[in-house]
Design a protein around this motif. Structure first.
Motif, PDB file in Angstrom:
ATOM      1  N   THR A 182      35.553  73.367  35.767  1.00 19.09           N
ATOM      2  CA  THR A 182      36.046  74.489  34.962  1.00 19.09           C
ATOM      3  C   THR A 182      35.828  75.803  35.699  1.00 19.09           C
ATOM      4  O   THR A 182      36.606  76.732  35.584  1.00 19.09           O
ATOM      5  CB  THR A 182      35.318  74.550  33.606  1.00 19.09           C
ATOM      6  OG1 THR A 182      33.917  74.433  33.868  1.00 19.09           O
ATOM      7  CG2 THR A 182      35.790  73.451  32.690  1.00 19.09           C
ATOM      8  N   ASP A 183      34.759  75.804  36.504  1.00 18.77           N
ATOM      9  CA  ASP A 183      34.423  77.034  37.230  1.00 18.77           C
ATOM     10  C   ASP A 183      34.867  76.879  38.685  1.00 18.77           C
ATOM     11  O   ASP A 183      34.347  76.032  39.410  1.00 18.77           O
ATOM     12  CB  ASP A 183      32.901  77.228  37.167  1.00 18.77           C
ATOM     13  CG  ASP A 183      32.501  78.458  37.960  1.00 18.77           C
ATOM     14  OD1 ASP A 183      33.397  79.258  38.316  1.00 18.77           O
ATOM     15  OD2 ASP A 183      31.295  78.582  38.254  1.00 18.77           O
ATOM     16  N   PHE A 184      35.844  77.678  39.088  1.00 18.12           N
ATOM     17  CA  PHE A 184      36.391  77.529  40.444  1.00 18.12           C
ATOM     18  C   PHE A 184      35.702  78.411  41.489  1.00 18.12           C
ATOM     19  O   PHE A 184      36.144  78.463  42.620  1.00 18.12           O
ATOM     20  CB  PHE A 184      37.900  77.798  40.445  1.00 18.12           C
ATOM     21  CG  PHE A 184      38.692  76.624  39.955  1.00 18.12           C
ATOM     22  CD1 PHE A 184      39.020  75.583  40.822  1.00 18.12           C
ATOM     23  CD2 PHE A 184      39.077  76.533  38.630  1.00 18.12           C
ATOM     24  CE1 PHE A 184      39.734  74.483  40.368  1.00 18.12           C
ATOM     25  CE2 PHE A 184      39.790  75.429  38.177  1.00 18.12           C
ATOM     26  CZ  PHE A 184      40.118  74.400  39.036  1.00 18.12           C
ATOM     27  N   THR A 185      34.632  79.114  41.101  1.00 18.84           N
ATOM     28  CA  THR A 185      34.013  80.021  42.077  1.00 18.84           C
ATOM     29  C   THR A 185      33.606  79.344  43.381  1.00 18.84           C
ATOM     30  O   THR A 185      33.765  79.939  44.446  1.00 18.84           O
ATOM     31  CB  THR A 185      32.810  80.781  41.494  1.00 18.84           C
ATOM     32  OG1 THR A 185      32.009  79.864  40.768  1.00 18.84           O
ATOM     33  CG2 THR A 185      33.259  81.939  40.634  1.00 18.84           C
ATOM     34  N   ALA A 205      32.243  65.794  40.917  1.00 25.44           N
ATOM     35  CA  ALA A 205      32.183  65.603  42.367  1.00 25.44           C
ATOM     36  C   ALA A 205      33.529  65.122  42.887  1.00 25.44           C
ATOM     37  O   ALA A 205      34.045  65.619  43.889  1.00 25.44           O
ATOM     38  CB  ALA A 205      31.087  64.599  42.721  1.00 25.44           C
ATOM     39  N   PHE A 206      34.118  64.169  42.169  1.00 29.56           N
ATOM     40  CA  PHE A 206      35.391  63.596  42.583  1.00 29.56           C
ATOM     41  C   PHE A 206      36.491  64.656  42.586  1.00 29.56           C
ATOM     42  O   PHE A 206      37.281  64.737  43.529  1.00 29.56           O
ATOM     43  CB  PHE A 206      35.751  62.433  41.646  1.00 29.56           C
ATOM     44  CG  PHE A 206      36.844  61.578  42.205  1.00 29.56           C
ATOM     45  CD1 PHE A 206      36.624  60.769  43.314  1.00 29.56           C
ATOM     46  CD2 PHE A 206      38.105  61.587  41.621  1.00 29.56           C
ATOM     47  CE1 PHE A 206      37.641  59.988  43.827  1.00 29.56           C
ATOM     48  CE2 PHE A 206      39.134  60.811  42.143  1.00 29.56           C
ATOM     49  CZ  PHE A 206      38.900  60.004  43.240  1.00 29.56           C
ATOM     50  N   ALA A 207      36.525  65.482  41.547  1.00 25.24           N
ATOM     51  CA  ALA A 207      37.540  66.540  41.450  1.00 25.24           C
ATOM     52  C   ALA A 207      37.414  67.496  42.628  1.00 25.24           C
ATOM     53  O   ALA A 207      38.406  67.863  43.273  1.00 25.24           O
ATOM     54  CB  ALA A 207      37.388  67.297  40.139  1.00 25.24           C
ATOM     55  N   TRP A 208      36.171  67.887  42.974  1.00 24.96           N
ATOM     56  CA  TRP A 208      35.963  68.786  44.114  1.00 24.96           C
ATOM     57  C   TRP A 208      36.415  68.136  45.419  1.00 24.96           C
ATOM     58  O   TRP A 208      36.958  68.775  46.308  1.00 24.96           O
ATOM     59  CB  TRP A 208      34.492  69.189  44.219  1.00 24.96           C
ATOM     60  CG  TRP A 208      34.142  70.371  43.340  1.00 24.96           C
ATOM     61  CD1 TRP A 208      33.166  70.415  42.393  1.00 24.96           C
ATOM     62  CD2 TRP A 208      34.767  71.645  43.360  1.00 24.96           C
ATOM     63  NE1 TRP A 208      33.145  71.648  41.784  1.00 24.96           N
ATOM     64  CE2 TRP A 208      34.120  72.429  42.366  1.00 24.96           C
ATOM     65  CE3 TRP A 208      35.811  72.215  44.077  1.00 24.96           C
ATOM     66  CZ2 TRP A 208      34.477  73.744  42.096  1.00 24.96           C
ATOM     67  CZ3 TRP A 208      36.172  73.519  43.812  1.00 24.96           C
ATOM     68  CH2 TRP A 208      35.501  74.282  42.826  1.00 24.96           C
ATOM     69  N   ILE A 209      36.182  66.836  45.508  1.00 23.53           N
ATOM     70  CA  ILE A 209      36.575  66.127  46.740  1.00 23.53           C
ATOM     71  C   ILE A 209      38.091  66.163  46.913  1.00 23.53           C
ATOM     72  O   ILE A 209      38.601  66.437  48.004  1.00 23.53           O
ATOM     73  CB  ILE A 209      36.033  64.672  46.718  1.00 23.53           C
ATOM     74  CG1 ILE A 209      34.535  64.711  47.061  1.00 23.53           C
ATOM     75  CG2 ILE A 209      36.787  63.775  47.715  1.00 23.53           C
ATOM     76  CD1 ILE A 209      33.804  63.428  46.802  1.00 23.53           C
ATOM     77  N   ILE A 210      38.804  65.919  45.799  1.00 28.10           N
ATOM     78  CA  ILE A 210      40.272  65.993  45.854  1.00 28.10           C
ATOM     79  C   ILE A 210      40.698  67.401  46.299  1.00 28.10           C
ATOM     80  O   ILE A 210      41.561  67.570  47.168  1.00 28.10           O
ATOM     81  CB  ILE A 210      40.887  65.671  44.477  1.00 28.10           C
ATOM     82  CG1 ILE A 210      40.518  64.260  44.043  1.00 28.10           C
ATOM     83  CG2 ILE A 210      42.418  65.864  44.520  1.00 28.10           C
ATOM     84  CD1 ILE A 210      41.162  63.154  44.854  1.00 28.10           C
TER      85      ILE A 210
END
Lengths: 358, 228
Positions: B3-6, B193-198
């Motif tokens: 939710t936080d893209f910083t 973690a998975f979302a950030w990896i994508i």
């Protein structure tokens, strides 16, 4: 006025010592690879610093080891034509020519560029890149780029070595025309003696870092002053000569111990006698009593070229089984066909064509 | 989920700033080394390559020693009321130091490929060393320098160990994507973690493909010349 070079450059295994002066006529430096001729040009251009000596151009000191003057290459006003042309591959023909005159106002730049494009007859190719040009066109662009800055000296470092043979003669003619109109000093370096002869009136020969000859082209080919110079001017017949009893006669041990008479007296230091291969002629027997220096000979082998035949002969001993030859003679094919079937061949070494050197 | 893209903005900002810094410093050092003929060449090269060979934690530790409270740079900067450790600038410094060897080594190789006769031609045409670099050497070595820059950016974007040691993991301040991934997966938040990896895969791929397209045109022109 002109260029004065008196420098020495030492390397671990090579040392270059040259001292010469050039006026406005095209000046040739002839030498084998490794003789130091290109290094001499680099020193003049300021791309290499000599160990000591001085270089003076039109009263302007470019280099002097004593007063520690060493003008950087960019301020020497010297045009350099590189062996591989060194055209900037990322710039068009126009940009390449403009490279050295960017400090001038736009209008003047444009004018000079179109003037030079006209000179090299490439008016329509200004927007092309170097890789889109043929070798001859690239060379012309390189020449235009070197001349556009109006340099006081133009240095040409084997400019034809990257070109095909048939293109060479053509580019030679072009260069001769360009040099006629060029008002500065032109130095032309080559290992090809014909090129040097076509382009330059004055030729200096270098060997192993030393000057072995420096004179007018005509004289150089007729009377090379040293053994090395004679070899570099393409003389195939050179050997030791021992003065005989009579004046101007010499015994030549390596040519079947014959006695030759020359038109030229032996001077101090002269050790060798020589004659160019094409100056030796075949004559018939009747001439033997009328002319000097006519000898019976045996053909060891011959080698056919496109227009001439190189004939290797031994003088005198017709019975000898030895393969070694004394003289190399160059005759036109037509002439060789006429005489090659004769039972006995006679060679004539004209006294005027024999030269002596040290 | 994310939710936080910083972390993404911090990562991009850090990698970009670090790349700009390494671009200029790396190129200057590469050019100097390409022309340097002294005896110490091998040793200097070794030191310059070190950040690539050493574990990132070692780099982080050394940087802490330099920029920490008692480090010489830390003390010097403290005079001006500047602290580096655990600030955003720490992420930049860590990324720049780690990315530097890639920039330096690749650019140096490209500079050394430039034929000396082009440089000599420019000299006889009145150019000084500075202008020769910008007008001759850099354009001719551009494909190599561009490749160096992409590698440096990719390395800066992926930097983890040294950043964690020097900058820590302060959300919204020093937490970059790789660090966010580490703490998400350690905290059992596998989805995050998975979302950030994508996201990081997409960003990395985009940057590499885009820069390939960008340099592709110039590269083909110059390689044509080389082949000639």
């Amino acid at each position: 006025m002109g260029l004065l070079v008196d420098i020495q450059k030492d390397f671990a295994d090579f040392s270059l010592t040259v001292n010469f002066q050039v006026d406005q006529r095209p000046f040739g430096i002839l030498g084998a690879s490794g003789s130091g001729k290109s290094m001499t040009l680099r020193c003049i251009a300021g791309l290499t610093t000599p160990t000591k000596g001085k270089i003076i151009l039109n009263e302007r000191i470019l280099f002097d080891s004593e007063t520690k003057i060493d003008i950087p290459a960019r301020h020497r006003k010297i045009g350099y034509l590189f062996q591989n042309f060194a055209l900037f591959p990322h710039l068009t023909v126009e940009q390449n020519i403009a490279f050295g005159i960017r400090q001038l106002p736009q209008k003047e730049q444009q004018q000079r560029i179109s003037e030079k494009l006209q000179m090299i007859q490439l008016d329509d190719l200004g927007k092309r890149f170097p890789y889109q040009l043929s070798g001859g066109q690239q060379q012309r662009v390189a020449l235009a780029r070197a001349l556009v800055t109006n340099p006081e000296v133009l240095l040409l470092d084997e400019p034809f070595s990257a070109l095909d043979n048939h293109l060479r003669r053509y580019m030679e003619q072009e260069l001769i025309e360009v040099l006629k109109r060029y008002e500065g000093v032109a130095l032309f370096v080559t290992h090809n003696l014909e090129e040097a002869y076509h382009i330059c009136e004055q030729i200096m020969i270098m060997d192993n870092g030393k000057i072995v000859a420096n004179q007018g082209r005509e004289e150089l080919f007729l009377q090379p002053p040293t053994y090395a110079a004679a070899q570099l001017t393409g003389c195939k017949n050179m050997t030791e000569a021992i003065p005989a009893n009579e004046p101007n006669t010499f015994v030549v041990p390596r040519w079947g111990n014959v006695t030759l008479c020359a038109s030229q007296p032996l001077e101090e230091g002269h050790k060798y006698i020589g004659i160019h291969a094409h100056h030796i002629v075949f004559v018939d027997q009747s001439k033997q009593s009328k002319l000097d220096n006519v000898f019976v000979c045996k053909v060891v082998s011959c080698e056919e070229g496109p227009h001439t035949v190189a004939v290797y002969v031994r003088i005198g001993d017709l019975q000898s089984m030895s393969d070694g030859y004394h003289l190399q003679i160059e005759v036109y094919k037509e002439r060789w066909r006429e005489i090659s079937n004769d039972s006995l061949l006679y060679v004539h070494l004209h006294a005027d064509k024999l030269f002596l050197c040290s | 989920m994310v939710t936080d893209f910083t972390p993404l903005w911090i990562s991009l900002k850090t990698a970009t700033t670090a790349t700009v810094i390494t671009f200029f410093i790396g190129m200057a050092v590469a050019y100097w080394m390409a022309n340097y003929q002294g005896r110490a060449k091998g040793i200097i090269d070794g030191f310059l390559i070190l950040p690539m060979v050493l574990p990132p934690t070692v780099i982080g530790f050394i940087l802490l020693l330099i920029f920490g409270k008692n480090g010489f740079m830390g003390k010097f900067l403290a005079e001006f009321d500047i602290t580096i450790v655990f600030t955003w600038w720490a992420t930049v410094i860590a990324a720049a130091v780690v990315a530097f060897p890639l920039m330096y080594k690749t650019a140096r190789g490209a500079f050394e490929q430039v034929d000396g006769s082009y440089i000599e031609a420019a000299k006889t045409l009145g150019y000084n060393d500075w202008n020769i670099f910008w007008r001759v050497v850099l354009p001719l070595s551009w494909p190599g320098v561009a490749a160096a820059t992409i590698l440096a950016f990719a390395r800066a974007l992926g930097e983890f160990g040294a950043t964690l040691m020097l900058a820590g993991s302060i959300p919204g301040k020093t937490q970059t994507v790789p660090i966010a991934i580490y703490f998400a997966s350690e905290g059992g938040n596998m989805d995050k973690a998975f979302a950030w990896i994508i996201i990081i895969i997409a960003v990395s791929l985009f940057v590499v493909v885009f820069s390939n397209m960008w340099t592709g045109k110039k590269y083909s022109a110059i390689s044509k010349v080389r082949g000639n």
